[in-house]
Design an enzyme around this catalytic site. Sequence first.
Site, PDB file in Angstrom:
ATOM      1  N   SER A 239      -0.724   4.234  -3.821  1.00  0.00           N
ATOM      2  CA  SER A 239      -0.057   4.838  -4.978  1.00  0.00           C
ATOM      3  C   SER A 239      -0.937   4.752  -6.209  1.00  0.00           C
ATOM      4  CB  SER A 239       1.277   4.138  -5.249  1.00  0.00           C
ATOM      5  OG  SER A 239       1.103   3.003  -6.077  1.00  0.00           O
ATOM      6  N   ASP A 240      -0.707   5.641  -7.153  1.00  0.00           N
ATOM      7  CA  ASP A 240      -1.358   5.518  -8.448  1.00  0.00           C
ATOM      8  C   ASP A 240      -0.633   4.432  -9.251  1.00  0.00           C
ATOM      9  OD1 ASP A 240      -3.148   5.975 -10.501  1.00  0.00           O
ATOM     10  OD2 ASP A 240      -2.878   8.138 -10.492  1.00  0.00           O
ATOM     11  N   ALA A 241      -1.323   3.933 -10.263  1.00  0.00           N
ATOM     12  CA  ALA A 241      -0.819   2.774 -10.997  1.00  0.00           C
ATOM     13  C   ALA A 241       0.497   3.094 -11.700  1.00  0.00           C
ATOM     14  CB  ALA A 241      -1.851   2.298 -12.014  1.00  0.00           C
TER      15      ALA A 241
END
Length: 947
Positions: A239-241
């Site tokens: 996932s992205d942050a």
Amino acid sequence: MTDIHPPFRDGRLPVAERVEDLLGRLTLDEKIAMLHQFAPAVERLGVDAFRTGQEALHGVAWMGAATVFPQAVGMGATWNEELVRRVGEAVGTETRAMKARDPRVGLNVWAPTVNLLRHPLWGRNEEGYSEDPVLTSAVAVAYTRGLRGDHPVHWRTAPVLKHWLAHNNETDRDTTSSSVRPRVLHEYDLRAFRTAVEAGAVAGVMPSYNLVNGRPNHLSPHLLDQLRDWTDRSLVVCSDAGAPSNLVDSEHYYDTHEESTAAALRAGVDSFTDHGQDSSVIDGRLRRAHEQGLIDQKDIDRAVRRLLRMRFDLGEFDPGTGPYAAAAGFDTPGHRALAQECAEQAVVLLKNDALLPIADGARVAVVGLLADECKLDWYSGTLIHRSTPLDGLRERFGAQNVVFAEGADRVRLRCTSGWVRVPESSEPEQARGAEGALDPALLAGRTDLPPLTCGDEASELAMIDWGHGVLTFRAPDGRYLSVAEDGFLRASADQPGGWVVQETFRLREHGAGHLLEHIGTGRYVSVAADGLKVADIGEVFGVEITERGEDAAAAAAAGADVVVVVAGNDPHINGRETEDRRTLALPGHQDRLWRAAVAANARTALVLVSSYPYAVADAHAALPALLWTAHGGQAAGTALARVLAGDVSPAGRLPQTWYAADADLPDLLDYDIIGSGQTYLYFAGTPLYPFGHGLSYTSFRYEGLTAAREEDTVTVSLTVTNTGTVTADEVVQLYTRALDCAVPRPARQLAAHRRLSLAPGASARLGFAVPVAELGFWDVARGRWTVTAGRYEFLAGASSADIRQTVTAEIDGEAPAVRATVGRPVEAADYDEQRGTLIVDRAKTSGDAVTPSRDGAPGELVFRRCDLEGAGSVSVEVSATGPGAVVLRLADGTVLAAFDVPATDGVYDYVTSGRALSAAGPAGSGPHDVHVELSGPVRLARLLFSA
């Protein structure tokens, strides 16, 4: 009894067997803990802690000193996969070397970015390779192969592609939805990812923050029905942050974090990047989701298995073995030479009316705000070596032959108690840390230096306007004014930078003077007894200009043989992650500088050093020479000087279209490249510089183009000859065009390219193998990829607009489709054309529907060439949050059927309603274009015509 030699430690066993052995030894809590970015150690099994994510876009980032290569868009401009592969190899090697001395360095690298550069105002333009999917995927394959290495078992690093999917805006990036119809999805956005994944050097992908067709990308059904169908190997989805929390907090897609985290895991997300190093939040959500029955052990095992497979591939469980175990290769002479070679190959000559190359012994005036800069971006490492254009030109032509004028406005700021003064510092102008790298502490506001004051003495400041009134101020010692956490204003930063830039200001007119707004905090600079600091109420400052930048530029230019104006952007200001650009225009300050220079000396070249294109039509008309290069890393200045001097003939090519004006651009959030005519593929206007453009110091002849089909491939061959007087590279570009297709197709589309070097008079016969499938398109009438029978043109040239040779071939294929309708559902998103609509999510897990895009305004869908023979009725599958209507018409306005749609129980609650076709129906009269008008808050999922 402890198993001293468990099977997962036995390197003789198949990797899959070892993964299953280790997976079976983990407890449920240990498995859940592995799903966070920062996975803790499992000490009882001797398993180390592991983190996903090491930024490595154009060098190892955020971990201190490293070799800094040109920005990704610069690597795209080289059009040279072999070179980019070597850069990837160097970056991977340095990652391993840095890991050996700093355990925080990760081997799961989040690179490259393969988002297509659809819109040049995207703030992260610097991170992508090209607007074209074929070029992007070719460069991405090369970079990932370098990062991965070529050993059949062991991986040097594990590359993750960013950002899945259709992501080209920073504006409201976590809440905006990209409306992507099937043709654009399959022909454009998925294509760059697919080729890179199929090449076998990719460990996974990272979903982007945005939604696609109303559904967050971290829940994308295409992670399962596309991505993991492209390869047999295991892929990790990271996932992205912060994105997992966005599903509830900003997107409101689910009511609880347990629901959203479970949905992401089921959709295919394996590693959750959220809440920094604190894994307890995600662990708790996953544990509660399991307890609530939202996920089961199989869901957790599937994700952990993928993560473990990546760790085995990296050799974690075979320490000291494999070709990449020995740490070596940091800041080597080879890496330094490679950084220079890449920077040289990235330079694009946009125009040259016999001004370049610059002759030896010439007096050169170097002018501009970027002339003595070596700018870094958010994903750069810390410079060990540094070369600015001024450095490079002084080295090449001799310091005695080079004069410099930055062109910044010099100002003094007056306050009620005197003048703004910068206290003197005992530190050197640029403190340097270990290994000669610039001290990263200088990139942020510091509290250990004295604040600015107001008094009798004035300090002259360099004031630079980066556009839209965004200013930076630089003190006499070279440091930028910055605001620290304590709110005081100090000259403390080597460069503007940081996630929130603390070095930018605006002057706001106020009475007879100006308020000085600090952009990072939104507060105003005030004068206190202990120094200047930000507050809610600011001081009124007077601004006294002691020297205008354009005057200094003109003075330096007047006495030179050649003037080089270096303009462009600071990658942390007005266009970066979190911030899109507002315009293609060059900032006014820099526009004035080149105009002042050419007014003083007609022999003026403009060098644009930037992360993205500019609209510089006036400069093109007025100046004899223009060049562009992305921020070129540590060797940028040396590389540019060698090109300007003719030591290297320029051969970079534009990886995206340079438009002439903002009016040529679609809306930033319009992702339909076909319908709105975006990129060189569909743009109907005249660009300032076309895709693939770039000039040389020599000339090339193209001849003998042939095309012959052999089974599933078209072999295209031609001869290229250097007809000039210098050895140079040429980038031969092969395009295709469908001449007989019934649906809109690209004006021309890149099929292949080759960069080669030729001595004067030398020739080379080149051959390109073009798969017949590459001539196809996503046929919405058939719901699959299709190559239609007909004539296809193959075009060879030096750019998409500079075509030198063409040849036409007849290709066997399928007949143009008539859309079958009777008894076969017509998906609403499978339209041929649309006006005023958006594609939205039919359900939270999968499926598309279409709705009007503007409140109160109807939308229209057009389905071309529909076979209505035998149709007697039609039904619509719809949902609505209020009263609406669906009307079906023929092209002549004849109404086929009209539906009043009442409100349903919710946007995902669909009902099916049927009507007999009107007596004026088209039975027996051949294919028809069906127009569907949607009014009100209606979501149309599909149509079904019946006998």
